[in-house]
Design a protein around this motif. Structure first.
Motif, PDB file in Angstrom:
ATOM      1  N   LEU A  15      32.366  46.587  44.883  1.00 32.36           N
ATOM      2  CA  LEU A  15      32.308  47.005  43.553  1.00 32.36           C
ATOM      3  C   LEU A  15      32.599  45.822  42.446  1.00 32.36           C
ATOM      4  CD1 LEU A  15      33.847  50.422  44.197  1.00 32.36           C
ATOM      5  CD2 LEU A  15      31.643  50.091  43.776  1.00 32.36           C
ATOM      6  N   LEU A  16      32.968  44.881  42.928  1.00 25.91           N
ATOM      7  CA  LEU A  16      33.234  43.485  41.808  1.00 25.91           C
ATOM      8  C   LEU A  16      31.726  43.258  41.530  1.00 25.91           C
ATOM      9  CD1 LEU A  16      35.806  41.512  43.675  1.00 25.91           C
ATOM     10  CD2 LEU A  16      36.353  42.976  41.977  1.00 25.91           C
ATOM     11  N   THR A  17      31.727  43.210  40.068  1.00 22.77           N
ATOM     12  CA  THR A  17      30.585  42.425  39.477  1.00 22.77           C
ATOM     13  C   THR A  17      30.359  40.988  39.851  1.00 22.77           C
ATOM     14  OG1 THR A  17      31.500  42.112  37.445  1.00 22.77           O
ATOM     15  CG2 THR A  17      30.691  44.296  37.622  1.00 22.77           C
ATOM     16  N   GLU A  18      29.232  40.795  39.735  1.00 21.88           N
ATOM     17  CA  GLU A  18      28.875  39.292  39.740  1.00 21.88           C
ATOM     18  C   GLU A  18      29.792  38.519  39.008  1.00 21.88           C
ATOM     19  OE1 GLU A  18      24.886  36.877  39.292  1.00 21.88           O
ATOM     20  OE2 GLU A  18      24.675  38.811  40.343  1.00 21.88           O
ATOM     21  N   GLU A  19      29.870  38.846  37.731  1.00 22.56           N
ATOM     22  CA  GLU A  19      30.866  38.304  36.942  1.00 22.56           C
ATOM     23  C   GLU A  19      32.294  38.179  37.351  1.00 22.56           C
ATOM     24  OE1 GLU A  19      31.836  37.782  32.037  1.00 22.56           O
ATOM     25  OE2 GLU A  19      30.861  39.519  32.768  1.00 22.56           O
ATOM     26  N   GLU A  20      32.799  39.229  37.790  1.00 21.83           N
ATOM     27  CA  GLU A  20      33.966  39.321  38.277  1.00 21.83           C
ATOM     28  C   GLU A  20      34.258  38.384  39.420  1.00 21.83           C
ATOM     29  OE1 GLU A  20      36.114  43.799  37.575  1.00 21.83           O
ATOM     30  OE2 GLU A  20      34.080  43.875  38.882  1.00 21.83           O
ATOM     31  N   VAL A  21      33.484  38.577  40.427  1.00 25.89           N
ATOM     32  CA  VAL A  21      33.602  37.357  41.735  1.00 25.89           C
ATOM     33  C   VAL A  21      33.485  35.971  41.203  1.00 25.89           C
ATOM     34  CG1 VAL A  21      32.140  36.533  43.599  1.00 25.89           C
ATOM     35  CG2 VAL A  21      32.391  39.079  43.276  1.00 25.89           C
ATOM     36  N   PHE A  22      32.656  35.690  39.983  1.00 24.50           N
ATOM     37  CA  PHE A  22      32.678  34.213  39.544  1.00 24.50           C
ATOM     38  C   PHE A  22      33.739  33.829  38.996  1.00 24.50           C
ATOM     39  CE2 PHE A  22      31.699  31.428  36.065  1.00 24.50           C
ATOM     40  CZ  PHE A  22      31.385  30.108  36.634  1.00 24.50           C
ATOM     41  N   LEU A  23      34.427  34.864  38.012  1.00 19.26           N
ATOM     42  CA  LEU A  23      35.710  34.307  37.407  1.00 19.26           C
ATOM     43  C   LEU A  23      36.814  34.310  38.168  1.00 19.26           C
ATOM     44  CD1 LEU A  23      34.930  36.134  33.872  1.00 19.26           C
ATOM     45  CD2 LEU A  23      34.758  33.824  34.432  1.00 19.26           C
ATOM     46  N   LYS A  24      36.790  35.455  39.111  1.00 18.49           N
ATOM     47  CA  LYS A  24      37.984  35.380  39.753  1.00 18.49           C
ATOM     48  C   LYS A  24      37.920  33.987  40.914  1.00 18.49           C
ATOM     49  CE  LYS A  24      38.463  40.337  39.577  1.00 18.49           C
ATOM     50  NZ  LYS A  24      39.756  40.616  39.071  1.00 18.49           N
ATOM     51  N   TYR A  47      34.622  28.248  54.884  1.00 13.05           N
ATOM     52  CA  TYR A  47      33.599  29.159  55.466  1.00 13.05           C
ATOM     53  C   TYR A  47      32.382  29.309  54.142  1.00 13.05           C
ATOM     54  CZ  TYR A  47      35.957  32.159  52.079  1.00 13.05           C
ATOM     55  OH  TYR A  47      36.421  32.805  50.726  1.00 13.05           O
ATOM     56  N   LEU A  48      31.268  29.651  54.655  1.00 11.70           N
ATOM     57  CA  LEU A  48      30.213  29.802  53.625  1.00 11.70           C
ATOM     58  C   LEU A  48      30.257  31.223  53.058  1.00 11.70           C
ATOM     59  CD1 LEU A  48      27.861  27.543  55.778  1.00 11.70           C
ATOM     60  CD2 LEU A  48      28.790  27.016  53.271  1.00 11.70           C
ATOM     61  N   SER A  49      30.609  31.530  51.854  1.00  9.87           N
ATOM     62  CA  SER A  49      30.796  32.560  51.147  1.00  9.87           C
ATOM     63  C   SER A  49      29.313  33.502  51.310  1.00  9.87           C
ATOM     64  CB  SER A  49      31.342  32.779  50.130  1.00  9.87           C
ATOM     65  OG  SER A  49      30.700  31.787  49.234  1.00  9.87           O
ATOM     66  N   PHE A  50      29.676  34.914  51.446  1.00  9.61           N
ATOM     67  CA  PHE A  50      28.398  35.984  51.381  1.00  9.61           C
ATOM     68  C   PHE A  50      29.012  37.289  51.214  1.00  9.61           C
ATOM     69  CE2 PHE A  50      29.854  37.392  55.180  1.00  9.61           C
ATOM     70  CZ  PHE A  50      28.956  38.409  55.817  1.00  9.61           C
ATOM     71  N   ARG A  51      28.169  38.261  50.628  1.00  8.83           N
ATOM     72  CA  ARG A  51      28.588  39.520  50.220  1.00  8.83           C
ATOM     73  C   ARG A  51      30.029  39.585  49.255  1.00  8.83           C
ATOM     74  NH1 ARG A  51      28.670  42.456  55.876  1.00  8.83           N
ATOM     75  NH2 ARG A  51      26.623  41.823  56.813  1.00  8.83           N
ATOM     76  N   ASN A  52      29.811  39.067  48.395  1.00  4.98           N
ATOM     77  CA  ASN A  52      31.159  39.068  47.425  1.00  4.98           C
ATOM     78  C   ASN A  52      32.531  38.691  47.862  1.00  4.98           C
ATOM     79  OD1 ASN A  52      29.647  40.180  45.458  1.00  4.98           O
ATOM     80  ND2 ASN A  52      30.935  41.880  45.338  1.00  4.98           N
ATOM     81  N   GLU A  53      32.285  37.557  48.706  1.00  6.73           N
ATOM     82  CA  GLU A  53      33.565  36.925  49.176  1.00  6.73           C
ATOM     83  C   GLU A  53      33.844  36.098  48.050  1.00  6.73           C
ATOM     84  OE1 GLU A  53      33.499  36.429  53.969  1.00  6.73           O
ATOM     85  OE2 GLU A  53      32.235  35.031  53.125  1.00  6.73           O
ATOM     86  N   ALA A 158      41.103  35.043  48.950  1.00  5.94           N
ATOM     87  CA  ALA A 158      41.003  36.544  48.719  1.00  5.94           C
ATOM     88  C   ALA A 158      41.219  37.072  47.213  1.00  5.94           C
ATOM     89  CB  ALA A 158      41.918  37.245  49.574  1.00  5.94           C
ATOM     90  N   PHE A 159      40.466  38.161  46.770  1.00 10.27           N
ATOM     91  CA  PHE A 159      40.693  38.746  45.585  1.00 10.27           C
ATOM     92  C   PHE A 159      41.728  39.727  45.735  1.00 10.27           C
ATOM     93  CE2 PHE A 159      36.032  38.063  45.841  1.00 10.27           C
ATOM     94  CZ  PHE A 159      36.026  37.053  44.687  1.00 10.27           C
ATOM     95  N   GLU A 160      42.684  39.934  44.837  1.00 10.24           N
ATOM     96  CA  GLU A 160      43.751  40.955  44.494  1.00 10.24           C
ATOM     97  C   GLU A 160      43.224  42.358  45.064  1.00 10.24           C
ATOM     98  OE1 GLU A 160      46.992  40.935  43.839  1.00 10.24           O
ATOM     99  OE2 GLU A 160      46.951  38.771  43.854  1.00 10.24           O
ATOM    100  N   VAL A 161      42.100  42.656  44.852  1.00 10.88           N
ATOM    101  CA  VAL A 161      41.721  44.031  45.402  1.00 10.88           C
ATOM    102  C   VAL A 161      41.433  43.964  47.019  1.00 10.88           C
ATOM    103  CG1 VAL A 161      40.217  44.728  43.722  1.00 10.88           C
ATOM    104  CG2 VAL A 161      39.136  43.522  45.372  1.00 10.88           C
ATOM    105  N   GLN A 162      41.720  42.710  47.684  1.00 12.73           N
ATOM    106  CA  GLN A 162      41.713  42.807  49.189  1.00 12.73           C
ATOM    107  C   GLN A 162      43.135  42.620  49.987  1.00 12.73           C
ATOM    108  OE1 GLN A 162      38.775  39.177  48.739  1.00 12.73           O
ATOM    109  NE2 GLN A 162      38.706  39.947  50.967  1.00 12.73           N
ATOM    110  N   MET A 163      44.200  42.773  48.783  1.00  9.16           N
ATOM    111  CA  MET A 163      45.316  42.506  49.258  1.00  9.16           C
ATOM    112  C   MET A 163      46.034  44.017  49.754  1.00  9.16           C
ATOM    113  SD  MET A 163      46.180  39.421  49.387  1.00  9.16           S
ATOM    114  CE  MET A 163      48.084  39.447  49.768  1.00  9.16           C
ATOM    115  N   ILE A 164      46.677  44.037  51.025  1.00  7.05           N
ATOM    116  CA  ILE A 164      47.208  45.241  51.413  1.00  7.05           C
ATOM    117  C   ILE A 164      48.774  45.055  51.842  1.00  7.05           C
ATOM    118  CG2 ILE A 164      45.075  46.294  52.193  1.00  7.05           C
ATOM    119  CD1 ILE A 164      45.713  45.162  55.196  1.00  7.05           C
ATOM    120  N   GLU A 165      49.551  46.297  51.723  1.00  7.33           N
ATOM    121  CA  GLU A 165      51.004  45.983  52.108  1.00  7.33           C
ATOM    122  C   GLU A 165      51.120  45.569  53.546  1.00  7.33           C
ATOM    123  OE1 GLU A 165      54.441  46.495  50.791  1.00  7.33           O
ATOM    124  OE2 GLU A 165      52.869  47.206  49.624  1.00  7.33           O
TER     125      GLU A 165
END
Length: 190
Positions: A15-24, A47-53, A158-165
């Protein structure tokens, strides 16, 4: 449990936009570059990033610009292992391989010993602050990480949305030493 968590985290990341992925990614990359781990590394597996990594092409370019060696993973589906291969040219050496990820072309596979590495950047779907990860389910990095000398830093981007407890773990799970997000640089060994 892991399967549902993986799906939920992949959805959040998608759900992250292209711009969010770029800036983050820019923020994460800057934090990484400012770290002693990155500054001191001369032989880096990326690693070679793909799919919003978290985007890694700019890291690879920076490593090349600074005359550092770049290595990438090559998956071996039969054994579910990773081969570490030297990357010499981001444009000419790669083709779409297993799982839709860029991998070295047959004539560009240049295997190296794990001892050559002095930094490994690790992908994943989710991470906790202890460095445990939710991967893509193939177990490639769970088999790979324990083979590295403990002196080789392992860093998850990782993006913050990928952090879990707390990531669900079993005896095969192996934590990374650091996690870098757009908001924090976590030393998981503490």
């Amino acid at each position: 449990m892991k399967k549902n968590l993986r799906k939920e985290l992949l959805t959040k990341r998608s759900l992250l936009t292209e711009e969010e992925v770029f800036l983050k990614s820019l923020s994460i990359t800057q934090q990484l570059k400012n770290s002693f781990i990155y500054e001191n590394a001369n032989h880096v597996m990326v690693y070679l990033s793909f799919r919003n990594e978290v985007e890694t092409a700019s890291i690879i370019k920076d490593l090349f610009d600074n005359s550092k060696k770049v290595y990438i993973p090559l998956t071996v589906p039969d054994t579910r292992e990773l081969i570490v291969s030297e990357l010499l040219d981001l444009e000419k050496d790669l083709e779409v391989g297993n799982f839709g990820v860029l991998e070295p072309k047959k004539d560009a596979i240049r295997p190296v010993s794990l001892d050559a590495l002095d930094l490994v950047l690790v992908p994943g779907v989710g991470f906790d602050k202890k460095g445990y990860r939710v991967g893509y389910g193939g177990g490639y990095y769970d088999r790979f990480l324990p083979k590295l000398a403990t002196s080789i830093p392992t860093v998850a981007l990782a993006f913050e949305v990928q952090m879990i407890e707390k990531a669900p773990t079993d005896q095969y799970d192996f934590p990374v030493q650091y996690v870098v997000t757009e908001e924090q640089f976590i030393d998981c060994k503490r």
